[in-house]
Scaffold this motif. Structure first.
Motif, PDB file in Angstrom:
ATOM      1  N   THR A  56      37.618  34.316   4.949  1.00 15.94           N
ATOM      2  CA  THR A  56      38.677  34.962   5.724  1.00 15.94           C
ATOM      3  C   THR A  56      39.603  35.715   4.780  1.00 15.94           C
ATOM      4  O   THR A  56      40.009  35.171   3.750  1.00 15.94           O
ATOM      5  CB  THR A  56      39.495  33.899   6.494  1.00 15.94           C
ATOM      6  N   GLN A  57      39.962  36.941   5.156  1.00 18.60           N
ATOM      7  CA  GLN A  57      40.910  37.704   4.350  1.00 18.60           C
ATOM      8  C   GLN A  57      42.299  37.093   4.515  1.00 18.60           C
ATOM      9  O   GLN A  57      42.701  36.709   5.610  1.00 18.60           O
ATOM     10  CB  GLN A  57      40.907  39.166   4.769  1.00 18.60           C
ATOM     11  N   VAL A  58      43.033  37.025   3.412  1.00 20.00           N
ATOM     12  CA  VAL A  58      44.365  36.415   3.426  1.00 20.00           C
ATOM     13  C   VAL A  58      45.255  37.110   4.446  1.00 20.00           C
ATOM     14  O   VAL A  58      46.008  36.455   5.168  1.00 20.00           O
ATOM     15  CB  VAL A  58      44.994  36.435   2.009  1.00 20.00           C
ATOM     16  N   ASN A  59      45.175  38.439   4.564  1.00 17.25           N
ATOM     17  CA  ASN A  59      45.958  39.183   5.560  1.00 17.25           C
ATOM     18  C   ASN A  59      45.719  38.661   6.973  1.00 17.25           C
ATOM     19  O   ASN A  59      46.648  38.502   7.758  1.00 17.25           O
ATOM     20  CB  ASN A  59      45.609  40.673   5.527  1.00 17.25           C
ATOM     21  N   GLU A  60      44.451  38.421   7.315  1.00 14.27           N
ATOM     22  CA  GLU A  60      44.108  37.924   8.650  1.00 14.27           C
ATOM     23  C   GLU A  60      44.692  36.531   8.864  1.00 14.27           C
ATOM     24  O   GLU A  60      45.178  36.205   9.948  1.00 14.27           O
ATOM     25  CB  GLU A  60      42.588  37.872   8.820  1.00 14.27           C
ATOM     26  N   LEU A  61      44.628  35.727   7.831  1.00 14.23           N
ATOM     27  CA  LEU A  61      45.172  34.374   7.888  1.00 14.23           C
ATOM     28  C   LEU A  61      46.679  34.406   8.131  1.00 14.23           C
ATOM     29  O   LEU A  61      47.202  33.682   8.975  1.00 14.23           O
ATOM     30  CB  LEU A  61      44.845  33.652   6.581  1.00 14.23           C
ATOM     31  N   VAL A  62      47.378  35.279   7.417  1.00  9.50           N
ATOM     32  CA  VAL A  62      48.830  35.423   7.578  1.00  9.50           C
ATOM     33  C   VAL A  62      49.151  35.857   9.003  1.00  9.50           C
ATOM     34  O   VAL A  62      50.047  35.301   9.645  1.00  9.50           O
ATOM     35  CB  VAL A  62      49.412  36.406   6.544  1.00  9.50           C
ATOM     36  N   HIS A  63      48.426  36.829   9.540  1.00 11.30           N
ATOM     37  CA  HIS A  63      48.670  37.297  10.915  1.00 11.30           C
ATOM     38  C   HIS A  63      48.457  36.163  11.921  1.00 11.30           C
ATOM     39  O   HIS A  63      49.220  36.032  12.880  1.00 11.30           O
ATOM     40  CB  HIS A  63      47.779  38.500  11.245  1.00 11.30           C
ATOM     41  N   HIS A  64      47.440  35.353  11.691  1.00  9.04           N
ATOM     42  CA  HIS A  64      47.171  34.209  12.573  1.00  9.04           C
ATOM     43  C   HIS A  64      48.361  33.241  12.566  1.00  9.04           C
ATOM     44  O   HIS A  64      48.819  32.799  13.624  1.00  9.04           O
ATOM     45  CB  HIS A  64      45.896  33.495  12.117  1.00  9.04           C
ATOM     46  N   VAL A  66      51.519  33.837  11.633  1.00  8.59           N
ATOM     47  CA  VAL A  66      52.713  34.493  12.194  1.00  8.59           C
ATOM     48  C   VAL A  66      52.681  34.417  13.721  1.00  8.59           C
ATOM     49  O   VAL A  66      53.678  34.074  14.357  1.00  8.59           O
ATOM     50  CB  VAL A  66      52.808  35.969  11.724  1.00  8.59           C
ATOM     51  N   LYS A  67      51.527  34.703  14.284  1.00  5.73           N
ATOM     52  CA  LYS A  67      51.395  34.717  15.738  1.00  5.73           C
ATOM     53  C   LYS A  67      51.536  33.301  16.324  1.00  5.73           C
ATOM     54  O   LYS A  67      52.217  33.101  17.322  1.00  5.73           O
ATOM     55  CB  LYS A  67      50.034  35.302  16.112  1.00  5.73           C
ATOM     56  N   LYS A  68      50.924  32.329  15.664  1.00  8.50           N
ATOM     57  CA  LYS A  68      50.910  30.959  16.196  1.00  8.50           C
ATOM     58  C   LYS A  68      52.250  30.249  16.024  1.00  8.50           C
ATOM     59  O   LYS A  68      52.672  29.506  16.894  1.00  8.50           O
ATOM     60  CB  LYS A  68      49.801  30.161  15.521  1.00  8.50           C
ATOM     61  N   TYR A  69      52.926  30.484  14.895  1.00 10.06           N
ATOM     62  CA  TYR A  69      54.135  29.721  14.587  1.00 10.06           C
ATOM     63  C   TYR A  69      55.426  30.539  14.650  1.00 10.06           C
ATOM     64  O   TYR A  69      56.487  30.028  14.333  1.00 10.06           O
ATOM     65  CB  TYR A  69      54.004  29.063  13.206  1.00 10.06           C
ATOM     66  N   GLU A  70      55.323  31.809  15.035  1.00  7.58           N
ATOM     67  CA  GLU A  70      56.496  32.673  15.200  1.00  7.58           C
ATOM     68  C   GLU A  70      57.416  32.651  13.980  1.00  7.58           C
ATOM     69  O   GLU A  70      58.585  32.294  14.046  1.00  7.58           O
ATOM     70  CB  GLU A  70      57.263  32.289  16.465  1.00  7.58           C
ATOM     71  N   VAL A  71      56.848  33.018  12.847  1.00  7.85           N
ATOM     72  CA  VAL A  71      57.574  33.093  11.583  1.00  7.85           C
ATOM     73  C   VAL A  71      57.570  34.552  11.125  1.00  7.85           C
ATOM     74  O   VAL A  71      56.710  35.327  11.530  1.00  7.85           O
ATOM     75  CB  VAL A  71      56.919  32.154  10.537  1.00  7.85           C
ATOM     76  N   GLN A  72      58.539  34.932  10.296  1.00  6.41           N
ATOM     77  CA  GLN A  72      58.611  36.309   9.803  1.00  6.41           C
ATOM     78  C   GLN A  72      57.437  36.595   8.869  1.00  6.41           C
ATOM     79  O   GLN A  72      57.049  35.756   8.061  1.00  6.41           O
ATOM     80  CB  GLN A  72      59.925  36.554   9.069  1.00  6.41           C
ATOM     81  N   MET A  73      56.904  37.802   8.974  1.00  6.44           N
ATOM     82  CA  MET A  73      55.708  38.197   8.233  1.00  6.44           C
ATOM     83  C   MET A  73      55.867  38.032   6.722  1.00  6.44           C
ATOM     84  O   MET A  73      55.010  37.432   6.072  1.00  6.44           O
ATOM     85  CB  MET A  73      55.353  39.652   8.566  1.00  6.44           C
ATOM     86  N   ASP A  74      56.950  38.532   6.142  1.00  2.92           N
ATOM     87  CA  ASP A  74      57.091  38.478   4.688  1.00  2.92           C
ATOM     88  C   ASP A  74      57.218  37.047   4.185  1.00  2.92           C
ATOM     89  O   ASP A  74      56.628  36.668   3.171  1.00  2.92           O
ATOM     90  CB  ASP A  74      58.247  39.354   4.196  1.00  2.92           C
TER      91      ASP A  74
END
Length: 99
Positions: A56-64, A66-74
């Protein structure tokens, strides 16, 4: 496998073999057979672990996350990469080279 000093958002990560993972309530705990160490991955760490069961690409993991836990992207990217780097140093994950 890549040897790197830093994991980047473009990198692809996956679980290393040789780990036994169990659920303990909402958290995941893991035993690494090679080094004999136990790890408490926690809830979000357990989610990350499940998400990298295949490359899995780290970017995809981060987006997952962010979406699931409602945290800021950075903030999420910083924390996820830090977690992955710790796991990489313990040989729990691998960086994958794309052909």
């Amino acid at each position: 496998m890549i040897k790197s000093d830093q994991i980047l958002p473009k990198h692809i990560v996956t679980q290393s073999e040789g780990n036994i993972v169990s659920d303990m309530g909402n958290e995941k705990v893991m035993l690494n057979i090679e080094n004999g160490k136990y790890y408490n991955l926690g809830e979000i760490g357990g989610d990350i672990w499940e998400s990298i069961s295949k490359p899995t690409q780290v970017n995809e993991l981060v987006h997952h996350i962010v979406k699931k836990y409602e945290v800021q992207m950075d903030k999420c990217e910083e924390e996820v990469i830090s977690f992955l780097e710790n796991m990489y140093q313990e040989n729990l994950i691998e960086l994958v080279v794309e052909d």
